[in-house]
Design a protein around this motif. Sequence first.
Motif, short mmCIF file in Angstrom:
data_model
loop_
_atom_site.label_atom_id
_atom_site.label_comp_id
_atom_site.label_asym_id
_atom_site.label_seq_id
_atom_site.Cartn_x
_atom_site.Cartn_y
_atom_site.Cartn_z
N ASP A 74 2.65 -10.56 12.92
CA ASP A 74 3.66 -9.88 12.13
C ASP A 74 3.39 -10.05 10.62
O ASP A 74 3.55 -9.11 9.85
CB ASP A 74 5.07 -10.33 12.51
N GLN A 75 2.95 -11.23 10.21
CA GLN A 75 2.66 -11.48 8.80
C GLN A 75 1.48 -10.63 8.32
O GLN A 75 1.50 -10.12 7.20
CB GLN A 75 2.37 -12.98 8.57
N GLU A 76 0.46 -10.49 9.15
CA GLU A 76 -0.68 -9.64 8.79
C GLU A 76 -0.25 -8.17 8.68
O GLU A 76 -0.67 -7.47 7.76
CB GLU A 76 -1.80 -9.79 9.82
N MET A 77 0.60 -7.75 9.60
CA MET A 77 1.10 -6.37 9.55
C MET A 77 1.85 -6.12 8.25
O MET A 77 1.68 -5.08 7.60
CB MET A 77 2.01 -6.08 10.74
N ILE A 78 2.69 -7.07 7.88
CA ILE A 78 3.47 -6.94 6.65
C ILE A 78 2.52 -6.83 5.45
O ILE A 78 2.69 -5.96 4.60
CB ILE A 78 4.42 -8.14 6.47
N ARG A 79 1.53 -7.70 5.38
CA ARG A 79 0.59 -7.69 4.25
C ARG A 79 -0.20 -6.38 4.21
O ARG A 79 -0.34 -5.76 3.15
CB ARG A 79 -0.38 -8.87 4.35
N ILE A 80 -0.69 -5.93 5.35
CA ILE A 80 -1.47 -4.69 5.41
C ILE A 80 -0.61 -3.50 4.98
O ILE A 80 -1.04 -2.65 4.21
CB ILE A 80 -2.05 -4.49 6.83
N MET A 81 0.61 -3.46 5.48
CA MET A 81 1.51 -2.35 5.13
C MET A 81 1.91 -2.41 3.66
O MET A 81 1.99 -1.38 2.98
CB MET A 81 2.75 -2.36 6.03
N MET A 82 2.12 -3.60 3.13
CA MET A 82 2.45 -3.76 1.72
C MET A 82 1.30 -3.24 0.85
O MET A 82 1.52 -2.50 -0.12
CB MET A 82 2.73 -5.23 1.38
N GLU A 83 0.08 -3.60 1.21
CA GLU A 83 -1.09 -3.13 0.45
C GLU A 83 -1.23 -1.61 0.54
O GLU A 83 -1.59 -0.96 -0.44
CB GLU A 83 -2.35 -3.84 0.95
N ALA A 84 -0.93 -1.04 1.69
CA ALA A 84 -0.98 0.42 1.84
C ALA A 84 0.06 1.08 0.93
O ALA A 84 -0.23 2.10 0.28
CB ALA A 84 -0.75 0.81 3.30
N GLN A 85 1.25 0.49 0.85
CA GLN A 85 2.29 1.04 -0.02
C GLN A 85 1.88 0.97 -1.48
O GLN A 85 2.10 1.91 -2.26
CB GLN A 85 3.62 0.30 0.20
N GLU A 86 1.26 -0.14 -1.86
CA GLU A 86 0.79 -0.28 -3.24
C GLU A 86 -0.31 0.73 -3.56
O GLU A 86 -0.35 1.29 -4.65
CB GLU A 86 0.32 -1.72 -3.48
N THR A 87 -1.20 0.95 -2.60
CA THR A 87 -2.26 1.94 -2.78
C THR A 87 -1.66 3.33 -2.97
O THR A 87 -2.06 4.08 -3.87
CB THR A 87 -3.23 1.93 -1.58
N LEU A 88 -0.71 3.68 -2.12
CA LEU A 88 -0.06 4.98 -2.23
C LEU A 88 0.66 5.14 -3.57
O LEU A 88 0.57 6.20 -4.20
CB LEU A 88 0.96 5.15 -1.10
N ALA A 89 1.36 4.12 -4.00
CA ALA A 89 2.06 4.19 -5.29
C ALA A 89 1.06 4.43 -6.42
O ALA A 89 1.30 5.25 -7.31
CB ALA A 89 2.87 2.92 -5.54
#
Length: 157
Positions: free
Chosen positions: A100-115
């Motif tokens: 779950d922690q890896e998923m959160i980090r990966i998704m957070m990085e994807a959101q930052e990339t999109l922004a």
Amino acid sequence: MTQTAAALSTDAKTAIADALNQSVAETAVTTMLAQNFHWNVKGMAFGPLHDLFQKIYEDHFLGQDDLAERVRALDVHAEGTLAGMLKRSKVAEHDGHATDQEMIRIMMEAQETLASTLAGCGALAADHGDTLTEDLCIARGQTHEKFAWFLRSHLAG
């Protein structure tokens, strides 16, 4: 000078649409990433993460449509193949085998990339006087920064 889509030069339309197609691609890949994590998350935070990943993919599905429709408003072809989106995207696919922690980090990085991608697209649109695309990119970028903040808050501790 502020211009509508019809008043933009062909070169401006092409450049802006290319940046928008980049945004569509990354949004589409992140949509599937969120859905994959929604299906496969486990652990003590299952409930809140299952719900958050669903909110993300539902938002992103609508967002990618808005972005692609803006490409079409510029009278340029909207990228519509998964292969093309994967090739173009700076966000990578993931097989969903993660904590779950890896998923959160990966998704957070994807959101930052999109922004970041949307901020660049908005700046390009502004350079060409396309305030309508700029506004769309600003709104979408703010959404992705908010999701990044939600995810980052899960990692704080």
